[in-house]
Every structure is written in C-alpha cells, then in structure tokens.
Design a protein around this motif. Structure first.
Motif, PDB file in Angstrom:
ATOM      1  N   ASP A 181       0.746  -0.741   0.511  1.00 44.45           N
ATOM      2  CA  ASP A 181      -0.265  -0.066  -0.117  1.00 44.45           C
ATOM      3  C   ASP A 181       1.209   1.218  -0.273  1.00 44.45           C
ATOM      4  O   ASP A 181       0.410   2.809  -0.657  1.00 44.45           O
ATOM      5  CB  ASP A 181      -0.882  -0.216   1.237  1.00 44.45           C
ATOM      6  CG  ASP A 181      -2.203  -0.663   1.297  1.00 44.45           C
ATOM      7  OD1 ASP A 181      -2.595  -1.062  -0.390  1.00 44.45           O
ATOM      8  OD2 ASP A 181      -2.587  -1.864   2.348  1.00 44.45           O
ATOM      9  N   ASP A 182       2.208   1.511   0.180  1.00 49.96           N
ATOM     10  CA  ASP A 182       2.877   2.674   0.431  1.00 49.96           C
ATOM     11  C   ASP A 182       4.279   1.652   0.560  1.00 49.96           C
ATOM     12  O   ASP A 182       4.822   1.027   0.235  1.00 49.96           O
ATOM     13  CB  ASP A 182       2.145   3.342   1.617  1.00 49.96           C
ATOM     14  CG  ASP A 182       2.549   2.165   2.989  1.00 49.96           C
ATOM     15  OD1 ASP A 182       3.727   1.191   2.755  1.00 49.96           O
ATOM     16  OD2 ASP A 182       1.629   2.505   3.835  1.00 49.96           O
ATOM     17  N   ALA A 183       5.425   2.701   0.079  1.00 50.37           N
ATOM     18  CA  ALA A 183       6.833   2.984   0.003  1.00 50.37           C
ATOM     19  C   ALA A 183       7.250   1.643   1.395  1.00 50.37           C
ATOM     20  O   ALA A 183       8.733   1.659   0.841  1.00 50.37           O
ATOM     21  CB  ALA A 183       7.271   4.028  -0.143  1.00 50.37           C
ATOM     22  N   GLN A 184       6.888   2.457   2.459  1.00 49.08           N
ATOM     23  CA  GLN A 184       7.082   1.512   3.580  1.00 49.08           C
ATOM     24  C   GLN A 184       7.230   0.294   3.478  1.00 49.08           C
ATOM     25  O   GLN A 184       8.107  -0.834   3.708  1.00 49.08           O
ATOM     26  CB  GLN A 184       6.971   1.622   4.776  1.00 49.08           C
ATOM     27  CG  GLN A 184       7.125   1.601   6.404  1.00 49.08           C
ATOM     28  CD  GLN A 184       7.160   2.103   7.692  1.00 49.08           C
ATOM     29  OE1 GLN A 184       5.380   2.759   7.642  1.00 49.08           O
ATOM     30  NE2 GLN A 184       7.284   1.236   8.672  1.00 49.08           N
ATOM     31  N   ALA A 185       6.251  -0.423   2.765  1.00 42.92           N
ATOM     32  CA  ALA A 185       5.458  -2.096   2.288  1.00 42.92           C
ATOM     33  C   ALA A 185       6.152  -2.328   1.608  1.00 42.92           C
ATOM     34  O   ALA A 185       6.471  -3.493   1.530  1.00 42.92           O
ATOM     35  CB  ALA A 185       4.306  -1.855   2.313  1.00 42.92           C
ATOM     36  N   VAL A 186       6.776  -1.819   0.506  1.00 39.74           N
ATOM     37  CA  VAL A 186       7.666  -1.826  -0.155  1.00 39.74           C
ATOM     38  C   VAL A 186       8.932  -2.674   0.221  1.00 39.74           C
ATOM     39  O   VAL A 186       9.656  -2.982  -0.169  1.00 39.74           O
ATOM     40  CB  VAL A 186       7.437  -0.581  -1.750  1.00 39.74           C
ATOM     41  CG1 VAL A 186       8.867  -1.546  -2.409  1.00 39.74           C
ATOM     42  CG2 VAL A 186       6.372  -0.698  -2.094  1.00 39.74           C
TER      43      VAL A 186
END
Length: 264
Positions: free
Chosen positions: A106-111
């Motif tokens: 969902d976001d860059a942190q999850a990536v």
C-alpha cells in the motif's frame, strides 16, 4: 542515435590487444573500481546542483563503468553484459511482486519491508546461514552509509530511539566523553573510539530527521568552500593574502562572507 550496442563495441575495441588503448588494456577490476565510485558521486553532485545537462554526461560516464567491468568479466569468461542485464531484470521483477505478481503493497514502507524479506529469502536460498537482522550489509560501503544501514536494520527489530530528542541527548553525552578524553590527554586510539561513537550518533540523528548524511555533508562542504573562497577574495581586495592574515582577522572575514551570503 547511437545505442548500447555501439558502446559495447567501443569498449571491446578499446580492450582489443591488437590496436586497442594501452591505458584501457592495463586496467583490471581493482584499478577501475575507484573510478566507478567517483563517477557515482559525480552523478549525485549533478543531481544536487540540478544540472541536468551535466547529469546526462555523468550518467554516461557511470554507464561506461558498468560496460568496462562487464567487458573485463567477459574476457575472463565470468559473465557478459547481457548477463548483467538479465540479472537486474530478473531481480526487479522478483522484488516487485506488487507490480509483476499478485502481492499487495500500500505504501513505500511496505515495499521496503517486502524488499528486505525477499533479500533474506534469496540469501537463504544461496546457502547463507547468517540470520541476523544485520546480515547482508556490504562492508565495502562508505562507513557513514554502512552506519545508516546498520541503524535502520536494527530499528526494524524495534531497537531504536522513539524520536530525535533522546538522540540529541546521546549526542551531548558522546561529545562530553570526547571532551573528557582530550582533557585527559588521551592517545589516538581512545580518541578514535570516542569520535567514532560521536559520528555514529550523528548518523543516527540524520536518520531520525530523514536527512541523507551524504547530501547534508555535500551541502556543508559546498557552503564552506563558497565562504572560504570569498574570504580569500576579500583578503586579496584588501591587498593581502589569507595565509598571512591573523586568525582573528580571518574570523572577521568569515563572518563577513557569511553575512554577504545570507543577505544575498
């Protein structure tokens, strides 16, 4: 318009023992590696200056480094440029399952978390038995960058300060320890240890501020250079050389250079 194949052909010609370039023929992985690092920094400098015309050229210089290493590897029958392209394409597809497969991010942190998890699985598949959260951090990195990666990995386990305030307290503590070592007449080994601790905390403070240490230091270097050169110019305008100017007068020139820059 030339293509990557043209660059590969040029590199092969330069490395041809029959009529190639003597300098290029003398090089090996060890001698070229410093140029590779230098070119990467020049790319970063062009980006920092927002000089996109220069960036175009610097990216070309960096690409040449990749081609140079690949050519030497092909000559030694290790791999070829096509293998480099295949490897990075495969890596990008594998490490972006949220784009090329059915995973979700969902976001860059999850990536970023997914990326690290995939890297751990890849290391395990390759037989790497190091299961530490700090596994896989390259030792060839600039030490400030390695410090930031060590801290980030440690933080992923929950081992981290909750914000910048305790980091600032720790920074003051480390600074006091450095002062104490100087006061005690400590030798180089003790000073190296304590100053290292101080620098490590500075990197941690930058991480909490979400500031890239290299970028911050480049800005500081550029600012110092601008002001120092202005000091030299001011001394020359007064008919003297900066090297022969007393320290208190030099400090006044520094203050004037700062004031001019801020006013400008």
């Amino acid at each position: 318009m030339r293509s990557i194949d043209d660059l590969l052909t040029i590199m092969a010609r330069l490395r041809d023992p029959d009529g190639g370039c003597p300098w290029d023929l003398e090089q090996d992985f060890d001698t070229i590696a410093p140029y590779t690092i230098e070119e990467a920094y020049e790319v970063a400098d062009a980006i920092d200056r927002r000089d996109f015309a220069d960036l175009r050229g610097e990216l070309g210089d960096l690409l040449l480094q990749v081609v140079f290493h690949a050519r030497m590897a092909e000559e030694a029958r290790h791999f070829a440029f096509a293998d480099v392209v295949e490897a990075i394409c495969a890596k990008m597809v594998t490490r972006h399952p949220h784009v090329f497969a059915d995973a979700a991010a969902d976001d860059a942190q999850a990536v970023a978390a997914s990326w690290e998890a995939i890297k751990r699985r890849e290391r395990a598949a390759d037989g790497d038995t190091d299961t530490s959260a700090l596994a896989g951090i390259a030792r060839g990195l600039p030490e400030w960058q390695r410090a930031a990666k060590l801290q980030k990995r440690a933080a992923s386990t929950g081992f981290d300060w909750p914000g910048p305030e305790p980091v600032l307290d720790k920074l003051q503590e480390e600074l006091d320890e450095v002062r104490a070592e100087f006061a005690a007449g400590a030798g180089r080994e003790r000073l190296t240890d304590e100053i290292g601790d101080l620098l490590f905390v500075c990197v941690n403070l930058a991480r909490h501020a979400r500031v890239d240490v290299s970028t911050a230091l480049r800005h500081a270097n550029a600012k110092f250079e601008r002001r120092f050169r202005r000091m030299e110019a001011l001394a020359a305008e007064a008919g003297s050389a900066l090297a022969g100017t007393p320290l208190d007068a030099q400090e006044r020139l520094w203050d004037r250079a700062k004031a001019e820059e801020r006013a400008g």
